[in-house]
Design a protein around this motif. Structure first.
Motif, mmCIF file in Angstrom:
data_model
loop_
_atom_site.group_PDB
_atom_site.id
_atom_site.type_symbol
_atom_site.label_atom_id
_atom_site.label_comp_id
_atom_site.label_asym_id
_atom_site.label_seq_id
_atom_site.Cartn_x
_atom_site.Cartn_y
_atom_site.Cartn_z
ATOM 1 N N MET A 290 0.749 -1.179 0.020
ATOM 2 C CA MET A 290 0.067 0.069 0.120
ATOM 3 C C MET A 290 0.857 1.509 0.175
ATOM 4 O O MET A 290 0.417 2.254 -0.751
ATOM 5 N N ALA A 291 1.998 1.191 0.609
ATOM 6 C CA ALA A 291 2.643 2.415 0.862
ATOM 7 C C ALA A 291 3.439 2.617 -0.635
ATOM 8 O O ALA A 291 3.729 3.902 -1.028
ATOM 9 N N ARG A 292 3.710 1.432 -1.317
ATOM 10 C CA ARG A 292 4.381 1.539 -2.560
ATOM 11 C C ARG A 292 3.402 2.051 -3.609
ATOM 12 O O ARG A 292 3.804 2.967 -4.350
ATOM 13 N N GLN B 251 6.406 9.480 -5.764
ATOM 14 C CA GLN B 251 7.113 9.614 -7.021
ATOM 15 C C GLN B 251 6.784 8.577 -8.061
ATOM 16 O O GLN B 251 6.686 8.521 -8.974
ATOM 17 N N ASP B 252 6.783 7.277 -7.394
ATOM 18 C CA ASP B 252 6.715 6.153 -8.321
ATOM 19 C C ASP B 252 5.597 5.160 -8.061
ATOM 20 O O ASP B 252 5.565 4.160 -8.323
ATOM 21 N N GLY B 253 4.595 5.707 -7.344
ATOM 22 C CA GLY B 253 3.298 4.909 -7.006
ATOM 23 C C GLY B 253 2.318 4.853 -8.212
ATOM 24 O O GLY B 253 2.680 5.603 -9.144
ATOM 25 N N CYS B 254 1.313 4.100 -7.978
ATOM 26 C CA CYS B 254 0.234 4.159 -8.933
ATOM 27 C C CYS B 254 -0.568 5.431 -9.131
ATOM 28 O O CYS B 254 -0.755 5.894 -8.049
ATOM 29 N N GLU B 255 -0.561 6.110 -10.420
ATOM 30 C CA GLU B 255 -1.467 7.319 -10.357
ATOM 31 C C GLU B 255 -2.664 7.191 -9.710
ATOM 32 O O GLU B 255 -3.199 8.205 -9.112
ATOM 33 N N TRP B 256 -3.576 6.072 -10.041
ATOM 34 C CA TRP B 256 -4.873 6.130 -9.546
ATOM 35 C C TRP B 256 -4.765 6.136 -7.991
ATOM 36 O O TRP B 256 -5.555 6.866 -7.415
#
Length: 257
Positions: free
Chosen positions: A16-18, A23-28
């Motif tokens: 969930m943190a990722r 910076q590098d997470g899921c846009e949604w």
């Protein structure tokens, strides 16, 4: 098993943190807020209930995971804002469970029934939070049917209730008449009064209104689909039939059951 359980919880929190990484997470996932996620939380809770209703334990495992994700999602957003984290959520519910079960985790040896003890503890918690009314704390976000039942139960705890179902039944008939006589400006209010009275009557018969309506919905759906199937077997367009012809199929389906 315990270690693996802890590992899987940590894995989920890390995922969930990722997903929320600026910076590098899921846009949604990065765009979501408490408000945008709330409808999914409600939806997942209902899907858990549906899996239980169908006695589908495989689906229940999956749906519980989806619901857990909602908790993790909300906790992660709160942590990012500096309010609380998942561990605080788990600690809060653990504290609450221990406090509400003093006969298990404490030294309470009273003879109070479990349900009475639970309600007394919840009432004291509401007072501590500033409640001034017996109906404080009944969530506005509950489905209207469930909220009506909860409001009535809260009122009943302080004596405001029919002594038996007959009074509630009379009230239903009264509200039916008032709806029939209502003008255009009054119909919404009178319709609500009728539904509220019906919830009261069902509740006083020892039946959860939500369960009753859910069963009625399932029965109607089953019978309606059967009507469509019967008409299709006879090469008839169900939508084109008269009401009397459709009623004939309805009665045929009822007899077949």
């Amino acid at each position: 098993m315990t270690q693996n359980r802890h590992q899987q919880i940590d894995r989920l929190l890390t995922i969930m943190a990722r997903l929320r990484d600026p910076q590098d997470g899921c846009e949604w996932d990065k765009e979501q807020t408490f408000a945008t996620i709330a409808p999914y939380t409600i939806e997942e809770a209902y899907e858990v209930a549906e899996a239980i209703a169908h006695d589908d334990l495989s689906s229940l495992r999956e749906e519980l995971g989806d619901l857990l994700l909602q908790v993790v999602f909300h906790a992660r957003m709160a942590e990012e804002l500096g309010h609380f984290a998942f561990g605080d959520v788990a600690a809060a519910i653990s504290d609450k469970l221990e406090a509400r079960h003093p006969h298990i985790f404490g030294d309470d040896v009273s003879d109070d029934a479990q349900i009475d003890r639970w309600e007394k503890l919840k009432a004291s918690e509401r007072v501590a939070k500033g409640a001034t009314s017996a109906i404080d704390g009944v969530a506005l976000s509950l489905p209207a049917l469930m909220r009506a039942e909860k409001l009535q139960k809260r009122a009943a705890r302080v004596g405001f209730d029919w002594p038996d179902p007959s009074g509630a039944a009379d009230k239903v008939h009264e509200e039916m008449q008032e709806l029939a006589e209502a003008g255009a400006a009054e119909r919404l209010e009178e319709a609500g009064d009728l539904l509220f009275a019906a919830v009261n009557l069902v509740r006083l018969n020892g039946i959860a209104p939500e369960d009753a309506l859910r069963a009625a919905n399932a029965k109607f759906e089953r019978r309606f689909r059967a009507m469509e199937t019967l008409s299709a077997q006879e090469n008839r367009d169900f939508a084109a039939l008269s009401l009397e012809e459709q009623e004939g199929y309805w009665q045929a389906v009822k007899r077949a059951e």
